[in-house]
Design a protein around this motif. Structure first.
Motif, PDB file in Angstrom:
ATOM      1  N   GLU A 335       0.831  -1.204   0.000  1.00 60.50           N
ATOM      2  CA  GLU A 335       0.000   0.000   0.000  1.00 60.50           C
ATOM      3  C   GLU A 335       0.869   1.258   0.000  1.00 60.50           C
ATOM      4  O   GLU A 335       0.547   2.244  -0.669  1.00 60.50           O
ATOM      5  N   TYR A 336       1.964   1.209   0.740  1.00 61.55           N
ATOM      6  CA  TYR A 336       2.888   2.345   0.799  1.00 61.55           C
ATOM      7  C   TYR A 336       3.508   2.593  -0.578  1.00 61.55           C
ATOM      8  O   TYR A 336       3.631   3.743  -1.018  1.00 61.55           O
ATOM      9  N   LYS A 338       2.205   1.822  -3.488  1.00 61.35           N
ATOM     10  CA  LYS A 338       1.157   2.366  -4.365  1.00 61.35           C
ATOM     11  C   LYS A 338       0.997   3.866  -4.137  1.00 61.35           C
ATOM     12  O   LYS A 338       0.852   4.641  -5.090  1.00 61.35           O
ATOM     13  N   TYR A 339       1.041   4.266  -2.888  1.00 60.20           N
ATOM     14  CA  TYR A 339       0.884   5.686  -2.547  1.00 60.20           C
ATOM     15  C   TYR A 339       2.061   6.487  -3.089  1.00 60.20           C
ATOM     16  O   TYR A 339       1.876   7.595  -3.599  1.00 60.20           O
ATOM     17  N   GLN A 340       3.255   5.927  -2.998  1.00 60.90           N
ATOM     18  CA  GLN A 340       4.455   6.610  -3.478  1.00 60.90           C
ATOM     19  C   GLN A 340       4.427   6.797  -4.997  1.00 60.90           C
ATOM     20  O   GLN A 340       5.000   7.764  -5.526  1.00 60.90           O
ATOM     21  N   ASP A 341       3.746   5.873  -5.687  1.00 60.52           N
ATOM     22  CA  ASP A 341       3.682   5.921  -7.148  1.00 60.52           C
ATOM     23  C   ASP A 341       2.630   6.897  -7.669  1.00 60.52           C
ATOM     24  O   ASP A 341       2.590   7.183  -8.871  1.00 60.52           O
ATOM     25  N   LYS A 342       1.788   7.401  -6.781  1.00 59.48           N
ATOM     26  CA  LYS A 342       0.716   8.314  -7.231  1.00 59.48           C
ATOM     27  C   LYS A 342       1.302   9.642  -7.741  1.00 59.48           C
ATOM     28  O   LYS A 342       2.282  10.143  -7.216  1.00 59.48           O
TER      29      LYS A 342
END
Length: 342
Positions: A335-336, A338-342
């Motif tokens: 999840e972390y 995925k958030y970094q890739d936003k």
């Protein structure tokens, strides 16, 4: 990181023996290693691990053979259950009398004969006081909207889940699957505030990368706070996480006699005091305390009062809980990412 400490005598380039050690990063005085190597005509092969999970995996997977390993107490309990560590023969340790036996019995339950206390401490909140408003005294404060992308969080999954469990009012040693699930869900909510997940050279990393707050080992906090007064270490009101690190001899050690000799050297009062002065953690060596200044023994960062560590806990080993937390930790990392890739 790996480096070699060589004792080269003028008359010979040959070493009598080789001692292989694995320890946490920045967790010994290199001069102590050099001194032991020189006095005993040995080669020391010294590896570092960033956390206990890494050291544990090395030992259970038999990827490296070590004679001495330093890691946290509950991981030592896990290794003992798998018969991967040897009993330490105290009769071979002339300095064994220096060990604080009450501390050993309290923090190394079930493995007292397999470990020697190295140092101990806590994991608490660490903040830059100049960049925070209001009172900051709870693990729950890490979720503040004012801390977006400003936190340093450890890469030790058991430690991270322990403080989230504490923030929820649960025990750091909870075995309740529903409570652990709730801790995971709350940890995911912390992601927007996390700037980095790391357990490397924390003191330098924390100040150079301008973190506002995070979780930190008290010894790392001391290194910073001794120089920079705007930083403060806090014992959270829900209770901090206590820990004790021990020295062990793996079962597959190729040089157990030399390992005992090294442990005895470390237990010397002056040697332990030199290490404590270098790394900034609390001693469980009664003789070594005699060589430390009063300011060291009175420092709340190292030796907290009873009120400061009220409701605090030290982690115990539970194989099923450990496995469940690692599963949730991987989900959290996904999840972390995925958030970094936003």
């Amino acid at each position: 990181m790996r480096f070699f400490l060589l004792c080269i005598l003028a008359s010979s380039f040959l070493f009598a023996q080789t001692l292989r050690i694995s320890n946490f990063v920045d967790y010994i005085d290199v001069e102590v290693l050099k001194d032991f190597a020189s006095k005993n005509n040995v080669e020391i092969v010294y590896d570092t691990h960033s956390d206990s999970e890494e050291a544990y995996n090395k030992l259970i997977n038999n990827t490296d053979s070590y004679d001495v390993v330093i890691l946290t107490s509950h991981y030592i309990q896990k290794l003992k259950k798998k018969n991967l560590i040897s009993k330490i023969d105290s009769s071979k340790l002339s300095n064994y009398k220096n060990v604080d036996q009450k501390f050993l019995e309290l923090n190394f339950k079930g493995v007292e004969q397999y470990a020697i206390t190295y140092f101990w401490g806590s994991i608490g909140l660490y903040i830059n006081q100049n960049k925070l408003k209001g009172n900051f005294d709870s693990w729950n404060d890490l979720w503040s909207k004012d801390l977006k992308k400003s936190l340093l969080i450890s890469k030790e999954p058991l430690d991270v889940f322990a403080i989230v469990l504490k923030s929820l009012g649960y025990s750091a040693n909870s075995t309740n699957e529903e409570e652990i699930k709730k801790a995971y869900e709350k940890l995911v909510l912390l992601i927007p505030n996390i700037k980095e997940i790391s357990s490397g050279n924390v003191p330098t990393y924390f100040t150079q990368n301008d973190f506002i707050a995070g979780m930190m080992f008290n010894g790392d906090a001391k290194i910073i706070s001794d120089e920079l007064k705007e930083y403060k270490y806090i014992y959270p009101k829900e209770g901090t996480l206590l820990w004790a690190d021990g020295i062990i001899i793996p079962e597959n050690s190729k040089n157990k006699e030399l390992a005992h000799k090294f442990i005895d050297f470390i237990l010397d009062g002056k040697v332990s005091a030199n290490i404590a002065d270098k790394i900034g953690y609390a001693l469980a060596n009664n003789e070594a305390k005699k060589y430390m200044p009063k300011s060291y023994l009175d420092d709340y960062l190292l030796y907290p009062s009873t009120s400061q560590i009220k409701n605090s806990e030290i982690l115990n080993d539970n194989e099923n809980t450990h496995k469940l937390i690692l599963e949730y930790w991987q989900k959290f990392l996904d999840e972390y990412a995925k958030y970094q890739d936003k």
